[in-house]
Motif scaffolding. Structure first.
Motif, PDB file in Angstrom:
ATOM      1  N   GLY A   1     -61.270 -72.254  -3.411  1.00 47.44           N
ATOM      2  CA  GLY A   1     -62.557 -72.754  -2.946  1.00 47.44           C
ATOM      3  C   GLY A   1     -63.423 -71.716  -2.245  1.00 47.44           C
ATOM      4  N   PHE A   2     -63.248 -70.447  -2.553  1.00 43.38           N
ATOM      5  CA  PHE A   2     -64.129 -69.434  -1.964  1.00 43.38           C
ATOM      6  C   PHE A   2     -65.423 -69.349  -2.779  1.00 43.38           C
ATOM      7  CE2 PHE A   2     -60.118 -68.025  -0.154  1.00 43.38           C
ATOM      8  CZ  PHE A   2     -60.508 -67.778   1.152  1.00 43.38           C
ATOM      9  N   PRO A   3     -66.515 -68.953  -2.129  1.00 41.63           N
ATOM     10  CA  PRO A   3     -67.808 -68.933  -2.828  1.00 41.63           C
ATOM     11  C   PRO A   3     -67.782 -68.061  -4.084  1.00 41.63           C
ATOM     12  CG  PRO A   3     -68.123 -68.558  -0.488  1.00 41.63           C
ATOM     13  CD  PRO A   3     -66.657 -68.603  -0.712  1.00 41.63           C
ATOM     14  N   LEU A   4     -67.035 -66.978  -4.088  1.00 44.17           N
ATOM     15  CA  LEU A   4     -67.029 -66.126  -5.273  1.00 44.17           C
ATOM     16  C   LEU A   4     -66.189 -66.717  -6.394  1.00 44.17           C
ATOM     17  CD1 LEU A   4     -67.084 -62.541  -3.769  1.00 44.17           C
ATOM     18  CD2 LEU A   4     -68.844 -63.671  -5.102  1.00 44.17           C
ATOM     19  N   GLY A   5     -65.513 -67.802  -6.110  1.00 43.82           N
ATOM     20  CA  GLY A   5     -64.868 -68.573  -7.171  1.00 43.82           C
ATOM     21  C   GLY A   5     -63.604 -67.956  -7.713  1.00 43.82           C
ATOM     22  N   GLU A   6     -63.475 -68.128  -9.030  1.00 43.46           N
ATOM     23  CA  GLU A   6     -62.227 -67.800  -9.699  1.00 43.46           C
ATOM     24  C   GLU A   6     -62.023 -66.289  -9.796  1.00 43.46           C
ATOM     25  OE1 GLU A   6     -60.461 -68.894 -14.089  1.00 43.46           O
ATOM     26  OE2 GLU A   6     -62.065 -70.103 -13.222  1.00 43.46           O
TER      27      GLU A   6
ATOM     28  N   GLY B   1     -62.373 -59.629   2.422  1.00 49.24           N
ATOM     29  CA  GLY B   1     -63.003 -60.731   1.702  1.00 49.24           C
ATOM     30  C   GLY B   1     -64.464 -60.919   2.004  1.00 49.24           C
ATOM     31  N   MET B   2     -65.117 -59.919   2.590  1.00 50.11           N
ATOM     32  CA  MET B   2     -66.563 -59.956   2.848  1.00 50.11           C
ATOM     33  C   MET B   2     -67.000 -61.256   3.523  1.00 50.11           C
ATOM     34  SD  MET B   2     -67.999 -57.755  -0.297  1.00 50.11           S
ATOM     35  CE  MET B   2     -68.181 -58.993  -1.543  1.00 50.11           C
ATOM     36  N   ASP B   3     -66.522 -61.459   4.704  1.00 46.49           N
ATOM     37  CA  ASP B   3     -66.914 -62.614   5.525  1.00 46.49           C
ATOM     38  C   ASP B   3     -66.749 -63.943   4.813  1.00 46.49           C
ATOM     39  OD1 ASP B   3     -67.545 -61.001   7.638  1.00 46.49           O
ATOM     40  OD2 ASP B   3     -69.601 -60.657   6.918  1.00 46.49           O
ATOM     41  N   GLY B   4     -65.609 -64.140   4.226  1.00 45.41           N
ATOM     42  CA  GLY B   4     -65.326 -65.458   3.658  1.00 45.41           C
ATOM     43  C   GLY B   4     -65.860 -65.682   2.264  1.00 45.41           C
ATOM     44  N   SER B   5     -66.319 -64.621   1.574  1.00 43.28           N
ATOM     45  CA  SER B   5     -66.754 -64.827   0.186  1.00 43.28           C
ATOM     46  C   SER B   5     -65.548 -64.885  -0.742  1.00 43.28           C
ATOM     47  CB  SER B   5     -67.655 -63.685  -0.274  1.00 43.28           C
ATOM     48  OG  SER B   5     -68.656 -63.455   0.681  1.00 43.28           O
TER      49      SER B   5
ATOM     50  N   GLY C   1     -62.299 -52.218  -9.064  1.00 49.75           N
ATOM     51  CA  GLY C   1     -63.184 -53.366  -8.905  1.00 49.75           C
ATOM     52  C   GLY C   1     -62.703 -54.408  -7.906  1.00 49.75           C
ATOM     53  N   CYS C   2     -61.600 -54.184  -7.250  1.00 43.96           N
ATOM     54  CA  CYS C   2     -61.114 -55.165  -6.264  1.00 43.96           C
ATOM     55  C   CYS C   2     -62.104 -55.310  -5.113  1.00 43.96           C
ATOM     56  CB  CYS C   2     -59.767 -54.742  -5.699  1.00 43.96           C
ATOM     57  SG  CYS C   2     -58.548 -54.316  -6.938  1.00 43.96           S
ATOM     58  N   THR C   3     -62.745 -54.160  -4.778  1.00 47.84           N
ATOM     59  CA  THR C   3     -63.620 -54.168  -3.608  1.00 47.84           C
ATOM     60  C   THR C   3     -64.870 -55.008  -3.838  1.00 47.84           C
ATOM     61  OG1 THR C   3     -64.594 -52.141  -4.465  1.00 47.84           O
ATOM     62  CG2 THR C   3     -62.898 -51.906  -2.774  1.00 47.84           C
ATOM     63  N   ALA C   4     -65.195 -55.240  -5.115  1.00 49.59           N
ATOM     64  CA  ALA C   4     -66.413 -55.989  -5.404  1.00 49.59           C
ATOM     65  C   ALA C   4     -66.357 -57.365  -4.769  1.00 49.59           C
ATOM     66  CB  ALA C   4     -66.602 -56.107  -6.912  1.00 49.59           C
ATOM     67  N   CYS C   5     -65.175 -57.951  -4.707  1.00 51.66           N
ATOM     68  CA  CYS C   5     -65.056 -59.281  -4.095  1.00 51.66           C
ATOM     69  C   CYS C   5     -64.362 -59.232  -2.741  1.00 51.66           C
ATOM     70  CB  CYS C   5     -64.274 -60.223  -5.005  1.00 51.66           C
ATOM     71  SG  CYS C   5     -65.077 -60.505  -6.580  1.00 51.66           S
ATOM     72  N   HIS C   6     -63.296 -58.466  -2.657  1.00 52.25           N
ATOM     73  CA  HIS C   6     -62.507 -58.484  -1.425  1.00 52.25           C
ATOM     74  C   HIS C   6     -63.065 -57.526  -0.380  1.00 52.25           C
ATOM     75  CE1 HIS C   6     -59.371 -61.111  -2.986  1.00 52.25           C
ATOM     76  NE2 HIS C   6     -59.369 -60.402  -4.117  1.00 52.25           N
ATOM     77  N   GLY C   7     -64.013 -56.691  -0.764  1.00 54.18           N
ATOM     78  CA  GLY C   7     -64.586 -55.742   0.185  1.00 54.18           C
ATOM     79  C   GLY C   7     -63.708 -54.515   0.328  1.00 54.18           C
ATOM     80  N   GLU C   8     -64.304 -53.446   0.871  1.00 55.30           N
ATOM     81  CA  GLU C   8     -63.535 -52.201   0.948  1.00 55.30           C
ATOM     82  C   GLU C   8     -62.371 -52.318   1.909  1.00 55.30           C
ATOM     83  OE1 GLU C   8     -65.839 -48.664   1.381  1.00 55.30           O
ATOM     84  OE2 GLU C   8     -67.054 -49.220  -0.377  1.00 55.30           O
ATOM     85  N   ASP C   9     -62.537 -53.127   2.946  1.00 57.67           N
ATOM     86  CA  ASP C   9     -61.423 -53.296   3.887  1.00 57.67           C
ATOM     87  C   ASP C   9     -60.489 -54.423   3.454  1.00 57.67           C
ATOM     88  OD1 ASP C   9     -63.181 -55.308   4.232  1.00 57.67           O
ATOM     89  OD2 ASP C   9     -63.457 -55.046   6.390  1.00 57.67           O
TER      90      ASP C   9
END
Lengths: 230, 288
Positions: free
Chosen positions: B168-173, B229-233, B218-226
């Motif tokens: 159920g995260f905004p970035l989805g599947e 998860g980019m503030d809950g996305s 491409g993992c960072t595109a959704c999970h962020g560099e750290d």
């Protein structure tokens, strides 16, 4: 006094009835003081759930499963929040059951999912090793009875003033509309199921009894106390 | 004779009690049998007679009458004033029971060892989770998530290979990611060893390589560099393998490929219980 009663059979009977009714009155009268009312936000069963409830009754599920979580710590730990009298307001008849050969089902919608019920009814031991519950494969073959379920729901609405068709509540409508809703609701259940037979039958426009039963089981839980669709 | 061991106080008291009761019975029956033989009751007869058996017109004994009246008055007081008919509440009784239990719970589990946590987690697992995830937590041949590898490197490998959905995260599947096996393993090592608060991986040698792959694949595109998860996305990987991730799933449930896991909010687990459950899942050996 007693000597006098002994000589007057009529008054003796009156005195007898009065004295022996005290125990009953003490049990019954307080019950009237706290009448059971539907909980606020409790929604009635949809037609598909009503059909499932009829399956539940005809298969005699209540012979082994109860639907009444008592307010004891040990019970709520295992089965979920205790049952309240107002939750049964739209149950005619209530299906409390008195035996617990299997677990209590009053909160089963909170902690089981459609596909779990699917596995479980097809072959109980596949998900519960050591279960003595029989398989209910015939429910995958026979069709759910829409007409009877609609009749029951309609009776509930007209005779017992169960609040169908209120804003934000469960829709009943006329028989055509109810049938449409019946299919829409079943579609969601079928999509979550794993059984291919049921999916194929649904493509042909048949709704198997298992779909209705699962809809009913999913409705047993705290979500019934909130408006449907949440 | 073990059952007649009089050094056991219960046996001794029972034996003394038995002798006293026997003695009293003998005395009382002897007294009344003798009385029947010799006594000659006096008093006014009521005049009624049934086959030669008459009835005295004696009054109720005074002391007995007083006691009887007293009990009646007390009964009325008890039912209508002292403890009125409507005042009992089963739910109140339940709340008391739960409060007492919680207090005991707090005291008993103040200082939990890791072993205690695992044991507590196991019993919770068997009651609440084993129906879907299986008694051995392996997910019963794909009927549910295999928890023996979930929260570990193997779980990450599985997610990379098959993707993930339903949290159920905004970035989805999350779609399956095409990575060579070695690269996937490196990413798993990086996530477990660097990003996650667990800070411990089975493949420490791969961490540096994993970081590189993580940043380029491409993992960072959704999970962020750290990886947070980019503030809950997207899921916060720094909680992966810890009780925080578990409590997120318990709170929200998961609607994934395998099926739907309902939210366990209704069960109202407390923090210690979630920690225990997490400790148990972490302690499981990977089954495949």
């Amino acid at each position: 006094m007693f000597g006098w009663l002994e000589r007057n059979p009529f008054f003796f009977s009156l005195a007898f009835v009065f004295v022996f009714s005290i125990a009953g009155l003490v049990e019954i009268l307080p019950g009237f003081a706290k009448t059971a009312r539907p909980l606020e936000g409790l929604r009635p069963y949809s037609v598909l759930e009503t059909a499932g409830r009829q399956v539940y009754i005809e298969e005699g599920c209540y012979n082994c499963h109860s639907q009444l979580v008592r307010p004891f710590k040990a019970e709520t730990d295992r089965y979920g929040p205790y049952s309240l009298s107002g939750e049964y307001a739209y149950d005619r008849p209530f299906l409390w059951g008195s035996k617990r050969t299997g677990p209590d089902l009053h909160r089963v919608g909170d902690n089981r999912s459609t596909d779990w019920h699917d596995y479980h009814m097809w072959d109980p031991t596949s998900v519960v090793p050591g279960s003595i519950m029989p398989a209910y494969k015939h429910l995958y073959k026979n069709n759910a009875d829409f007409e009877t379920a609609y009749a029951e729901a309609y009776t509930q609405k007209v005779v017992f003033a169960v609040p169908y068709d209120i804003e934000g509540g469960v829709k009943l409508g006329d028989i055509q509309m109810a049938k449409e809703l019946f299919y829409q609701e079943a579609e969601k259940i079928v999509a979550d199921m794993k059984n291919e037979q049921v999916k194929e039958a649904f493509q042909k426009g048949e709704i198997k009894k298992i779909v209705a039963l699962i809809a009913y089981l999913n409705s047993l839980g705290q979500s019934r106390m909130a408006p449907k669709g949440e | 004779m073990q059952w007649f061991n009089l050094s056991d106080p219960i046996n001794l008291i029972s034996a003394i009690g038995a002798v006293v009761i026997l003695g009293l019975t003998a005395f009382v029956s002897n007294f009344y049998i003798n009385k029947m033989k010799t006594s000659n009751p006096k008093g006014e007869l009521s005049g009624e007679e049934w086959d030669g058996i008459g009835k005295f017109k004696n009054n109720v004994p005074f002391g007995w009458g007083i006691c009887f009246m007293f009990v009646m008055i007390w009964g009325f007081w008890y039912i209508f004033v002292g403890y009125p008919l409507n005042s009992f509440s089963q739910i109140g009784q339940y709340n008391q029971e739960v409060a007492a239990y919680n207090e005991k719970y707090q005291k008993k589990w103040e200082n939990l060892s890791q072993n205690d946590l695992v044991a507590m987690g196991e019993s919770m697992f068997l009651v609440q989770c084993s129906q879907c995830h299986g008694v051995t937590a392996d997910g019963m041949q794909g009927k549910a998530q295999n928890l023996t590898h979930w929260g570990k490197e193997e779980g990450i490998l599985h997610t990379i290979k098959y993707g993930s959905k339903g949290l159920g995260f905004p970035l989805g599947e999350m779609p399956p990611v095409e990575l060579s096996e070695a690269d996937a393993k490196a990413v798993a090592a990086y996530v477990m060893g660097e990003i996650s608060e667990v800070k411990n991986t089975k493949y420490p040698a791969d961490v540096a390589k994993g970081k590189e792959v993580f940043n380029t694949a491409g993992c960072t595109a959704c999970h962020g560099e750290d990886g947070k998860g980019m503030d809950g996305s997207a899921p916060d990987l720094s909680t992966y393998g810890t009780s925080k991730f578990l409590s997120y799933v318990l709170e929200n449930g998961k609607h994934g490929e395998i099926g739907r896991m309902p939210s366990f909010k209704f069960a109202q687990f407390n923090e210690v219980q979630i920690k225990a459950l997490s400790a148990y899942i972490e302690s499981l050996e990977d089954l495949n």
